[in-house]
Every structure is written in structure tokens, then in C-alpha cells.
Motif scaffolding. Sequence first.
Motif, mmCIF file in Angstrom:
data_model
loop_
_atom_site.group_PDB
_atom_site.id
_atom_site.type_symbol
_atom_site.label_atom_id
_atom_site.label_comp_id
_atom_site.label_asym_id
_atom_site.label_seq_id
_atom_site.Cartn_x
_atom_site.Cartn_y
_atom_site.Cartn_z
ATOM 1 N N LEU A 10 1.931 -5.633 23.531
ATOM 2 C CA LEU A 10 0.930 -6.871 23.782
ATOM 3 C C LEU A 10 -0.139 -6.485 22.755
ATOM 4 O O LEU A 10 -0.766 -7.392 21.727
ATOM 5 C CB LEU A 10 0.537 -6.975 25.010
ATOM 6 N N THR A 11 -0.506 -5.051 22.547
ATOM 7 C CA THR A 11 -1.330 -4.744 21.703
ATOM 8 C C THR A 11 -1.179 -5.186 20.191
ATOM 9 O O THR A 11 -1.883 -5.583 19.393
ATOM 10 C CB THR A 11 -1.721 -3.079 21.725
ATOM 11 N N ALA A 12 0.059 -5.007 20.035
ATOM 12 C CA ALA A 12 0.570 -5.113 18.534
ATOM 13 C C ALA A 12 0.596 -6.555 18.363
ATOM 14 O O ALA A 12 -0.068 -7.035 17.039
ATOM 15 C CB ALA A 12 1.878 -4.683 18.331
ATOM 16 N N VAL A 13 0.854 -7.309 19.029
ATOM 17 C CA VAL A 13 0.948 -8.791 18.900
ATOM 18 C C VAL A 13 -0.632 -9.254 18.893
ATOM 19 O O VAL A 13 -0.785 -10.223 17.862
ATOM 20 C CB VAL A 13 1.556 -9.580 20.065
ATOM 21 N N VAL A 14 -1.565 -8.893 19.715
ATOM 22 C CA VAL A 14 -2.942 -9.247 19.859
ATOM 23 C C VAL A 14 -3.462 -9.141 18.309
ATOM 24 O O VAL A 14 -4.380 -9.712 17.866
ATOM 25 C CB VAL A 14 -3.758 -8.907 20.802
ATOM 26 N N LEU A 15 -3.442 -7.781 18.007
ATOM 27 C CA LEU A 15 -3.947 -7.413 16.670
ATOM 28 C C LEU A 15 -3.339 -8.163 15.334
ATOM 29 O O LEU A 15 -4.145 -8.316 14.553
ATOM 30 C CB LEU A 15 -3.602 -5.812 16.612
ATOM 31 N N GLY A 16 -2.019 -8.142 15.566
ATOM 32 C CA GLY A 16 -1.520 -9.078 14.423
ATOM 33 C C GLY A 16 -1.896 -10.301 14.312
ATOM 34 O O GLY A 16 -2.142 -11.014 13.192
ATOM 35 N N THR A 17 -1.970 -10.944 15.399
ATOM 36 C CA THR A 17 -2.461 -12.457 15.427
ATOM 37 C C THR A 17 -3.920 -12.517 15.155
ATOM 38 O O THR A 17 -4.290 -13.384 14.442
ATOM 39 C CB THR A 17 -2.307 -13.077 16.966
#
Length: 616
Positions: free
Chosen positions: A276-283
Motif C-alpha cells: 500500500l505504501t508503494a501504491v500511495v507513493l507512486g500515485t
Amino acid sequence: MEITYASPSFANLATMPTTGSRTVRVIPLQHPTATASPSSSPNAVISEWTSKLRRMTWLHWIEFFLPCSRWIRTYKWRDYLQTDVMAGVTVGVMLVPQSMSYAKLAGLQPIYGLYSAFVPIFVYAVFGSSRQLAVGPVALVSLLVSNVLSSVADSSSELYTELALLLSLMVGILECTMGLLRLGWLLRFISHSVISGFTTASAIVIGLSQAKYFLGYDIVGSSKIIPLIKSIIDGADKFSWPPFLMGSVMLAILLVMKHLGKSRKYLRFLRAMGPLTAVVLGTLFAKIFHPSSISLVGDIPQGLPSFNVPKAFEYAESLIPTAFLITGVAILESVGIAKALAAKNGYELDSNQECALAAIVISAVIGLVDYDEAIFLWRVDKKDFLLWTITSTTTLFLGIEIGVLVGVGVSLAFVIHESANPHIAVLGRLPGTTVYRNIKQYPEAYTYNGIVVVRIDAPIYFANTSYIKDRLREYELDVDSSTGRGPEVERIYFVIIEMAPVTYIDSSAVQALKDLYQEYKLRDIQIAISNPNPEVLVTLSRSGVVELIGKEWYFVRVHDAVQVCLQHVQSLKSGSSSPQSRLSFSSATDLESGTGRLSLSRDRDSPLEPLLSKDR
């Protein structure tokens, strides 16, 4: 029980004279009655099931159809609720981005990953039995779907989605059918080495298939490693830095958070928060900087889809092999994990951007590369290591479908080979006891001249009867007399078969025993059977083998059989039929304790060997 044992069937041995009898202690074997029936017969099975159904109460029926009622009735709300809520949130946080990633890996829109993560969890909570298993899309199944369907339709077409839905329906039907027919035992023939080798190779293929999102250019879609590597090398001139840097950063974040979560208990939450951290940062990065070289997933539809039935049924026949393959892989993964969790916990079973998503997939499959298992197999069992190597190599170079088929085929070949060539041991007597063990495992165990005791460590059926007969002939001819005791005789007169490990015999085995008996009879050799289980004894009785060999040659213990056979061998050596030649022990207790001394009630000296002598 004390029995004066002078076997009448001994007269059938053409040139073997009888010189009397001695008192030996033999436990009589209980032979089946004429009306006895084995418990594995159809009538017995039906009767057992009928009895179970009659004993089932309304509560049992509810638990049968709704397994969730078992844990609901015993659920401790105060003790479990808080930790279960935390576990649910953790799974949700991890499952949402992973399911979207696996949907992309399968060639579908990310929304289908959310659908497949949302519905099965609720269904499994009602009908499943594992209390820890998280149900949803997995990397191996996603790759199988993509590999098969991409050869039929373009992943961006509506037909591709229809085929994926149809394949899911077929897998569901197969799994339900296997459950109703209790066919899960078939999967036991796929060894752990095959699963590990297949998983390791698939993880490498999955990781390479996600390289296009890191490198910024398209690569060929394949489940074989060589085309993937060739495509990556051929497109190197199209390499783009922005997606590579972003993907690498996201992958590093995932791996660091996973490592910290595993190595430090107070940071365990980081492991679940990684995706989820990777998705949020990427978004956030894509939203703020709008990089043109990084592709975006776009908007995710809201709500649930309307219910409909797949329409592409004309493709169903071509999808059957893949449906079976996915069913096996899915069950193996889920059941294996669920059983491990159940054993550990003491109960029984019955809108995001693609580079971030690619990092999640690669992070997930890195853990699937099971090199530790390969090292372990090399140390423990070279055969299993060979199986691991064959499966992983064929999966890498020939594709997932062929890899699975080859792995399962080789695994079955190993099973068949072991079954067709069962372990057979020559038994000897441990000094000072009435226990008989493998003479190779216990070199101190001694044998008796003229007698060979053989233990067959497997069911006897059509595939191994020839091997067993050949080995018995071997043991008859190749006898080590250096550890033998008793009268000095030049050949074998008795073959005692220890049948305690033999759980089943078929008609081919029965015929083989009959042939072996006739063959031995021509060479003046008598067969004796020790400790057959009830079902085997019923089969032997119904087929006439008990009467053919003689009921008096069936024994409860190996030691009983040896005592009786040794009596006859001693009679052969003495060459006398005098009824005064009688051997006796001081007491039955001494006989079993190993302290008994043999007394000979005749004048003429003879080299007869006491059964329980401690000498030598």
C-alpha cells in the motif's frame, strides 16, 4: 499356550523325514470364518457411511453445510475480536494493491483483481475451515491465465475478459466436483520437490515478465525464459530511465519494509504496509509530476459488476487442460498453506500506476524463489533434488504448462518405481530376544541355517509381484551362512514371509503366491506366513491360498514360525524318526526371556542349536 507341534503338512515335502516333535510355544493365528468380509468391500463401505448418516444430528448437518457455525459457536468475542479486526485490516491493506497487480499480470483490468479479492474472502469465511488462510488471486495462477489466454485473444479485447471469466467458472466447477467426490488425494502424488521447483521457475518468469514496466518498453509475452531474455536484450535501445528509477525505488521500499517486518517483531506491521505504501507513493508522484514516460492505470470503476454468465462457451473445450492445471496449482498452494497454519495453531481442516504495481509483483515473487529448498534437498535426498531440478528447468525453458506436466510425470514415475520395487528385507534375530529385524540395519542379528525370513514392506499388487518373486528367489540362493545358527544344512528348506507391513494384496499377488508355492514345492521348500492383517488374510482365505499352503503354516509372530521350521530342520539333520527325540525348555517364561536352556533327551550326541542360546 503349549503346543506339541509336528506339522502334518510337513509330510508333503517329498524327501524330508520326520524324527519326532518338541514342545514349542506358539500363539495360534485366528483364521477368518467363511462369512468374513474385508472392511474395504463396497458393502462394508456403504454400511459404514449409512451408519455415519444415521448418527448425524441436525447440528452435524448444519456444520456440514455451513462450516462457519463451528467457530461461531465457540468464538471468544472478548479475546479474539480485537486481534481479528487488526488481522482483517492488515490483510485488506496488503490484498488491495496485490490483487490489482495480479490482475495486470493476468492481462486483465485492475478492477477484476479487486473483485477476485473481495468476493472469495466472504465466501470462504462461511464455507472454509482454515482460520488464517487469506483467499484471493496469486501470482502463479495469474501467469497461467495470461500465458494461455494471450494465445487466443488480445488482452485489451472483450473476448479476453470473457475467456478469463469462463476459465474461472470452469476452475470453480472442477474444485467443487473434486470436493464433493473427495478427490483431493490425487494431489498427494505431486511431491513437494515438484511444487518447489515449479514455484521457483515460475517466480523467475513472472519477475522477467514485469521487466517491461521497469524498462519502459514492451517485451514479448511468454512463459519461457529464453524468449523473455532475448526480447529484453533486443529492446535495450528503447530503455527509459524514469520508469526504471521509480520502479527500483518502489521495489527497494518494499524489500526494506518486508525485511524490517520479518526481523523485528515490533515492526511487523511494516511488512503488510509495504504494498500500500508503494501504491500511495507512486500515485502521489504520478499525480504531482505527471511524467509522460510512465503509464497510468487510469480510473477504477466503482461498485460491483452486474451478474452475468460468460458467453464464450465455444472456447470451453480448449480451456479444459488449463482449468485442470489451475485447479491443481490453486489447491496445492491453498491446502498446503492452510494445513501448515492449522498445525501451527492446533486445529484441523476439515486508481494506481503500473510501475508501482510491477514492483509489488516482483517483490512478491522474490520470496517464491526457493533456493534454500534446493540446498536442503541436495543435502537430504538427491532424488528429490533431481526432481526439483527437472521441474524448474523444464518450466523455465519449455513453459509453465510443460513444466508442470513434466514435473508431475516424473513425480508419478518415481512413485510408480518405488511401488513396483518395494523394499524387502531379510530378517535376523536380535541376540537374547524374540525380535527379528533387518540384518543390514542390525548386523548383530543372526539367522538360522535352512530358514530365510523375509519382510515385504509394501502392498503386493500386479505391478510388483514379479520383482518380489525375483527377490525371494535371490534370497533363497544367496544365503550368508556366516551368521547362521542351528544344524549345518546345505540349502534353504523354509521361506518365512513376514506380512505385517503388507496392507493389501490383489488377485495378481494371490496368483503369484500360488505360483511361488508350487515352484517351492518342486524344490522341497515350504512357505510360512507370519502376521498377515485381517483383510489380507480374508483375501488369502477366499482365494484358497490358506488351504493350499496349509493353515498350520500361518503364524502370529515370526518367532513362532522360526521355532516350528527349526524343529523340522533339526529333524532333517538328525536323520532319525525316533519319537524319543524331544526338545524342551525349562519353562515358557524362560522361552520368551532368552534364558532358557535346551535339554536333549537322547543318548546320541547331536549338534542341535538352542533357540535362545546366548552364545556366539
